[in-house]
Design a protein around this motif. Structure first.
Motif, PDB file in Angstrom:
ATOM      1  N   ASP A  49       0.827  -1.212   0.000  1.00 30.74           N
ATOM      2  CA  ASP A  49       0.000   0.000   0.000  1.00 30.74           C
ATOM      3  C   ASP A  49       0.859   1.258   0.000  1.00 30.74           C
ATOM      4  O   ASP A  49       0.550   2.228  -0.692  1.00 30.74           O
ATOM      5  N   GLY A  50       1.938   1.232   0.774  1.00 32.68           N
ATOM      6  CA  GLY A  50       2.832   2.386   0.809  1.00 32.68           C
ATOM      7  C   GLY A  50       3.493   2.642  -0.531  1.00 32.68           C
ATOM      8  O   GLY A  50       3.616   3.791  -0.966  1.00 32.68           O
ATOM      9  N   ALA A  51       3.930   1.575  -1.204  1.00 27.75           N
ATOM     10  CA  ALA A  51       4.549   1.728  -2.525  1.00 27.75           C
ATOM     11  C   ALA A  51       3.530   2.280  -3.529  1.00 27.75           C
ATOM     12  O   ALA A  51       3.840   3.178  -4.312  1.00 27.75           O
ATOM     13  N   ARG A  52       2.316   1.761  -3.491  1.00 29.20           N
ATOM     14  CA  ARG A  52       1.257   2.246  -4.387  1.00 29.20           C
ATOM     15  C   ARG A  52       0.992   3.725  -4.129  1.00 29.20           C
ATOM     16  O   ARG A  52       0.903   4.529  -5.063  1.00 29.20           O
ATOM     17  N   ASN A  53       0.891   4.113  -2.858  1.00 29.87           N
ATOM     18  CA  ASN A  53       0.640   5.516  -2.512  1.00 29.87           C
ATOM     19  C   ASN A  53       1.803   6.417  -2.919  1.00 29.87           C
ATOM     20  O   ASN A  53       1.586   7.538  -3.388  1.00 29.87           O
ATOM     21  N   LEU A  54       3.026   5.932  -2.753  1.00 29.25           N
ATOM     22  CA  LEU A  54       4.203   6.690  -3.186  1.00 29.25           C
ATOM     23  C   LEU A  54       4.148   6.930  -4.686  1.00 29.25           C
ATOM     24  O   LEU A  54       4.327   8.068  -5.158  1.00 29.25           O
ATOM     25  N   TYR A  55       3.888   5.894  -5.474  1.00 31.44           N
ATOM     26  CA  TYR A  55       3.829   6.049  -6.937  1.00 31.44           C
ATOM     27  C   TYR A  55       2.710   6.999  -7.348  1.00 31.44           C
ATOM     28  O   TYR A  55       2.886   7.827  -8.234  1.00 31.44           O
ATOM     29  N   ARG A  56       1.553   6.904  -6.702  1.00 35.50           N
ATOM     30  CA  ARG A  56       0.441   7.820  -7.027  1.00 35.50           C
ATOM     31  C   ARG A  56       0.823   9.273  -6.703  1.00 35.50           C
ATOM     32  O   ARG A  56       0.528  10.188  -7.477  1.00 35.50           O
ATOM     33  N   THR A  57       1.487   9.468  -5.582  1.00 32.32           N
ATOM     34  CA  THR A  57       1.909  10.813  -5.188  1.00 32.32           C
ATOM     35  C   THR A  57       2.937  11.375  -6.168  1.00 32.32           C
ATOM     36  O   THR A  57       2.846  12.537  -6.577  1.00 32.32           O
ATOM     37  N   LEU A  58       3.906  10.551  -6.553  1.00 33.88           N
ATOM     38  CA  LEU A  58       4.919  11.008  -7.507  1.00 33.88           C
ATOM     39  C   LEU A  58       4.300  11.338  -8.862  1.00 33.88           C
ATOM     40  O   LEU A  58       4.683  12.326  -9.499  1.00 33.88           O
ATOM     41  N   ARG A  59       3.342  10.537  -9.303  1.00 33.82           N
ATOM     42  CA  ARG A  59       2.685  10.813 -10.590  1.00 33.82           C
ATOM     43  C   ARG A  59       1.908  12.128 -10.522  1.00 33.82           C
ATOM     44  O   ARG A  59       1.936  12.918 -11.457  1.00 33.82           O
ATOM     45  N   ALA A  60       1.221  12.366  -9.415  1.00 28.99           N
ATOM     46  CA  ALA A  60       0.467  13.613  -9.253  1.00 28.99           C
ATOM     47  C   ALA A  60       1.416  14.811  -9.257  1.00 28.99           C
ATOM     48  O   ALA A  60       1.112  15.849  -9.864  1.00 28.99           O
ATOM     49  N   ALA A  61       2.567  14.676  -8.595  1.00 28.35           N
ATOM     50  CA  ALA A  61       3.546  15.762  -8.574  1.00 28.35           C
ATOM     51  C   ALA A  61       4.090  16.036  -9.978  1.00 28.35           C
ATOM     52  O   ALA A  61       4.281  17.197 -10.353  1.00 28.35           O
ATOM     53  N   GLN A  62       4.319  14.991 -10.751  1.00 29.10           N
ATOM     54  CA  GLN A  62       4.814  15.170 -12.125  1.00 29.10           C
ATOM     55  C   GLN A  62       3.771  15.885 -12.983  1.00 29.10           C
ATOM     56  O   GLN A  62       4.114  16.752 -13.776  1.00 29.10           O
ATOM     57  N   ARG A  63       2.504  15.515 -12.822  1.00 30.32           N
ATOM     58  CA  ARG A  63       1.436  16.200 -13.583  1.00 30.32           C
ATOM     59  C   ARG A  63       1.387  17.676 -13.221  1.00 30.32           C
ATOM     60  O   ARG A  63       1.264  18.542 -14.082  1.00 30.32           O
ATOM     61  N   LEU A  64       1.489  17.982 -11.923  1.00 33.62           N
ATOM     62  CA  LEU A  64       1.471  19.365 -11.471  1.00 33.62           C
ATOM     63  C   LEU A  64       2.675  20.125 -12.026  1.00 33.62           C
ATOM     64  O   LEU A  64       2.539  21.249 -12.501  1.00 33.62           O
ATOM     65  N   LYS A  65       3.835  19.501 -11.997  1.00 28.97           N
ATOM     66  CA  LYS A  65       5.048  20.131 -12.524  1.00 28.97           C
ATOM     67  C   LYS A  65       4.883  20.454 -14.008  1.00 28.97           C
ATOM     68  O   LYS A  65       5.251  21.540 -14.461  1.00 28.97           O
ATOM     69  N   ARG A  66       4.342  19.514 -14.787  1.00 30.89           N
ATOM     70  CA  ARG A  66       4.134  19.761 -16.220  1.00 30.89           C
ATOM     71  C   ARG A  66       3.130  20.887 -16.443  1.00 30.89           C
ATOM     72  O   ARG A  66       3.314  21.737 -17.314  1.00 30.89           O
ATOM     73  N   THR A  67       2.067  20.916 -15.634  1.00 24.61           N
ATOM     74  CA  THR A  67       1.057  21.967 -15.762  1.00 24.61           C
ATOM     75  C   THR A  67       1.657  23.329 -15.448  1.00 24.61           C
ATOM     76  O   THR A  67       1.431  24.296 -16.175  1.00 24.61           O
ATOM     77  N   MET A  68       2.444  23.384 -14.384  1.00 23.69           N
ATOM     78  CA  MET A  68       3.062  24.652 -14.015  1.00 23.69           C
ATOM     79  C   MET A  68       4.059  25.113 -15.072  1.00 23.69           C
ATOM     80  O   MET A  68       4.117  26.292 -15.396  1.00 23.69           O
ATOM     81  N   ALA A  69       4.839  24.194 -15.617  1.00 20.64           N
ATOM     82  CA  ALA A  69       5.807  24.551 -16.658  1.00 20.64           C
ATOM     83  C   ALA A  69       5.089  25.059 -17.899  1.00 20.64           C
ATOM     84  O   ALA A  69       5.510  26.028 -18.523  1.00 20.64           O
ATOM     85  N   HIS A  70       3.985  24.399 -18.244  1.00 15.18           N
ATOM     86  CA  HIS A  70       3.209  24.816 -19.414  1.00 15.18           C
ATOM     87  C   HIS A  70       2.622  26.212 -19.198  1.00 15.18           C
ATOM     88  O   HIS A  70       2.684  27.073 -20.067  1.00 15.18           O
TER      89      HIS A  70
END
Length: 77
Positions: A49-70
């Motif tokens: 569960d922790g690994a799944r939550n970590l991956y979901r959090t990292l993916r959300a951060a990457q989406r936010l980073k791309r949105t902010m860069a755009h």
């Protein structure tokens, strides 16, 4: 490409789960009794569960980073 099955699993996790967000593959690759022996910041538990939550959090951060860069790139900054 390596014929080592361990490398193939890591590659599939990296591409499918971390890269594409395919968490059905996560369920397939990670055993129910999975234990992560690498300490993770942020209070993620060292289990499946922790690994799944970590991956979901990292993916959300990457989406936010791309949105902010755009957004920043379009503002003339």
């Amino acid at each position: 490409m390596s014929s080592d099955p361990g490398i193939a699993v890591v590659r599939r996790n990296t591409e499918e789960v971390q890269g594409r967000g395919n968490f059905e593959v996560f369920e397939e690759l990670f055993a129910p009794d999975f234990v992560d022996h690498t300490p993770q910041p942020g209070g993620f538990t060292p289990d499946r569960d922790g690994a799944r939550n970590l991956y979901r959090t990292l993916r959300a951060a990457q989406r936010l980073k791309r949105t902010m860069a755009h957004t920043k790139g379009g503002s003339g900054d």
